[in-house]
Design an enzyme around this catalytic site. Structure first.
Site, short mmCIF file in Angstrom:
data_model
loop_
_atom_site.label_atom_id
_atom_site.label_comp_id
_atom_site.label_asym_id
_atom_site.label_seq_id
_atom_site.Cartn_x
_atom_site.Cartn_y
_atom_site.Cartn_z
N ASP A 13 41.04 29.30 43.50
CA ASP A 13 41.16 28.64 42.12
C ASP A 13 40.48 27.48 41.91
O ASP A 13 41.17 26.45 41.20
CB ASP A 13 42.52 28.93 41.34
N LYS A 16 35.12 27.07 42.09
CA LYS A 16 34.07 27.42 42.76
C LYS A 16 32.90 28.01 42.04
O LYS A 16 32.03 27.61 42.16
CB LYS A 16 34.41 28.53 43.94
N GLY A 40 38.45 35.30 40.27
CA GLY A 40 38.10 35.44 39.08
C GLY A 40 37.42 33.99 39.02
O GLY A 40 38.12 32.88 39.18
N HIS A 41 36.18 34.00 38.41
CA HIS A 41 35.36 32.93 38.14
C HIS A 41 34.96 32.44 36.78
O HIS A 41 34.59 33.16 36.10
CB HIS A 41 34.23 32.88 38.88
N GLN A 223 38.35 33.32 46.92
CA GLN A 223 39.52 33.15 47.41
C GLN A 223 39.46 31.75 48.24
O GLN A 223 38.52 30.74 47.77
CB GLN A 223 40.28 34.07 48.32
P1 IMP Z 1 45.10 40.08 47.28
O1 IMP Z 1 43.88 39.45 47.76
O2 IMP Z 1 45.17 40.65 45.98
O3 IMP Z 1 45.59 40.85 48.39
O4 IMP Z 1 46.15 38.97 47.34
C1 IMP Z 1 46.64 38.27 48.28
C2 IMP Z 1 47.21 37.03 47.96
O5 IMP Z 1 45.90 36.27 47.77
C3 IMP Z 1 47.93 36.83 46.92
O6 IMP Z 1 48.83 35.69 47.09
C4 IMP Z 1 47.11 36.42 45.52
O7 IMP Z 1 47.57 35.87 44.88
C5 IMP Z 1 45.91 35.76 46.33
N1 IMP Z 1 44.80 35.78 45.51
C6 IMP Z 1 43.95 36.72 45.95
N2 IMP Z 1 42.68 36.37 45.28
C7 IMP Z 1 42.82 35.08 44.46
C8 IMP Z 1 41.95 34.35 44.03
O8 IMP Z 1 40.91 34.42 43.63
N3 IMP Z 1 42.60 33.02 43.94
C9 IMP Z 1 43.84 32.70 43.93
N4 IMP Z 1 44.53 33.53 44.93
C10 IMP Z 1 44.11 34.76 45.10
#
Ligand code: IMP
Length: 439
Positions: A13, A16, A40-41, A223
């Protein structure tokens, strides 16, 4: 052959999308290389807000190729929904390409993600529950469904049966769930396959073509470094590798195809979901920062945890990604906050201190930041476009970050709009050099 990788240098977040969008104006292709619609961008262009989860944000730049690489996991319902949404708003999506080798998130992955979190109880990771982990697990188990499989009903059905077989026990509570009905699932996913068929391609080859004629490819990370399954705060991580090196495997290029790596970091820090966060602010100032920065998830709407900038983590991210430049976003959010804390060390168990990022989970769980206090600034900086025009305290803050991390700052975000960027001479020179190479 300029390949530029953009990665998150914190916990995601960082903004990017906005940086990718900017660099995409000078590129022929933008390629996502990992993650899925857990990302989410958000981009604000000419006052209009756009939110993307799968389609590379470069799609807003006309004439550009936007590829979803083999390293991404794709929920085809989300992809077709995004396509419909973009078309309805008059955006030309003909530049989209989807790797035939990318893996597909199936309904059972989402159910298992949800069930896995519930069964972990207090130990849950706080995933986005989009099925990311189970989809990557199937990929590693060689039980994944790939985009190309959606084009052949017989093969697809066989692969679904094989993938569901070892999950029978864990899927038992959902036995009556209509989305798990084999016939219906197969038909639904074949339909998705037909809907995206025109975009399915050998994206690695397309990428080589651009690189081989000296075009610029922007590899868009999702991420971030500290959520990397190998290098992040495991197990509180995502299930892919968001570090720069993964652009090679997730897009199908070699390390020598990458000429520049930009790390994006907020001027402070946020984290969504559970896991260590040494600089977390659990106080009123933290609440103020959350509101000022609008720190609520684009994907899940969850309130983000907020904290001070963590230079121990950032220096680690700089090394692991071999960063060339930092893009520091949301500097404007710190305006008027008073004196600022900058974390330069961790204090761990037994009063031990850590100048470098500790590899041990137990240490990370009890680590808290040690800070240097630096002056803040009150001025509204949202109209600044050159770093030299920032208040002295803001310039000092950026210089402190760059010196400590050992990476120059190339650009700074001073507001949500895509034009609200203050450049440094180095950042501007790098873009200018690339524009010249393309021309
Ligand atoms: P998953 O990717 O849904 O399996 O989540 C694993 C961890 O990554 C969790 O703590 C989510 O909140 C975090 N996470 C996954 N995608 C994002 C992102 O785009 N931004 C911030 N945190 C993320």
């Amino acid at each position: 052959m300029p390949g530029i990788v953009i990665v998150g240098a914190q916990w995601g977040d960082e903004g990017k999308g906005k940086i990718v969008d900017l660099l995409a104006e000078h590129a022929e292709m933008v390629m996502r290389f990992q993650g899925g619609n857990n990302a989410g961008h958000t981009i604000i262009r000419d006052g209009t807000k756009w939110a993307f989860h799968l389609i590379p944000s470069g799609i807003l730049s006309p004439g550009i190729l936007c590829a979803i690489g083999n390293g991404v996991v794709i929920d085809p319902k989300v992809l077709t929904g995004e396509l419909d949404g973009l078309r309805a708003r008059g955006i030309d999506v003909s530049g989209l390409r989807v790797s035939a080798n990318a893996h597909v998130i199936m309904p059972y992955h989402m159910l298992l993600d949800h069930a896995g979190e519930v069964s972990l109880g207090k130990l849950q990771i706080g995933t986005t529950r989009r099925g990311i982990g189970p989809a990557y697990a199937d990929k590693a188990s060689r039980l994944g469904i790939r985009v190309q499989d959606l084009l052949d009903e017989k093969i697809l059905k066989k692969k679904i049966v094989a993938a569901m077989e070892p999950k029978r026990l864990s899927l038992r509570p959902f036995a009556k769930s209509p989305e798990l009905d084999l016939q219906r699932m197969t038909e639904d996913y074949v339909t998705y396959g037909h809907r995206i068929e025109q975009y399915i391609a050998d994206t690695a080859r397309l990428c080589w073509d651009v690189l081989d004629r000296d075009g610029t490819v922007v590899f868009e990370g999702a991420q971030a470094t500290l959520l990397d399954i190998d290098h992040g705060t495991y197990p509180f991580v995502t299930s892919s590798n968001p570090v720069a090196g993964a652009a090679c495997t997730g897009a199908g290029v070699g390390p020598k195809d990458i000429s520049e790596v930009w790390g994006v970091a907020k001027a402070y820090a946020t984290r969504v979901g559970a896991g260590p966060f040494p600089t977390e602010m659990d106080d009123e100032l933290g609440d103020q920062l959350r509101e000022a920065g609008g720190e609520y998830g684009t994907t899940t709407g969850r309130a983000r945890r907020v904290g001070w900038i963590d230079l121990v983590g950032l220096r680690y991210a700089a090394r692991i990604n071999a960063l060339d430049y930092l893009a520091i976003t949301k500097l404007d959010v710190l305006s008027g906050l008073g004196e600022l804390n900058v974390c330069t060390r961790y204090r761990g168990p037994g009063e031990a201190t850590f100048d470098t990022y500790p590899y041990h989970q137990t240490v990370m769980h009890s680590a808290s930041g040690e800070y240097e206090r630096v002056p803040g600034w009150d001025e509204d900086i949202s109209d600044v476009r050159d770093i030299a025009d920032l208040p002295q305290a803001a310039r000092d803050y950026l210089a402190f970050i760059a010196d400590f991390v050992g990476v120059p700052v190339g650009m700074v975000g001073v507001g949500p709009g895509s034009d609200q960027i203050a450049w440094t001479d180095e950042g501007r020179a790098s873009i200018a050099a690339r524009t010249a190479a393309v021309a």
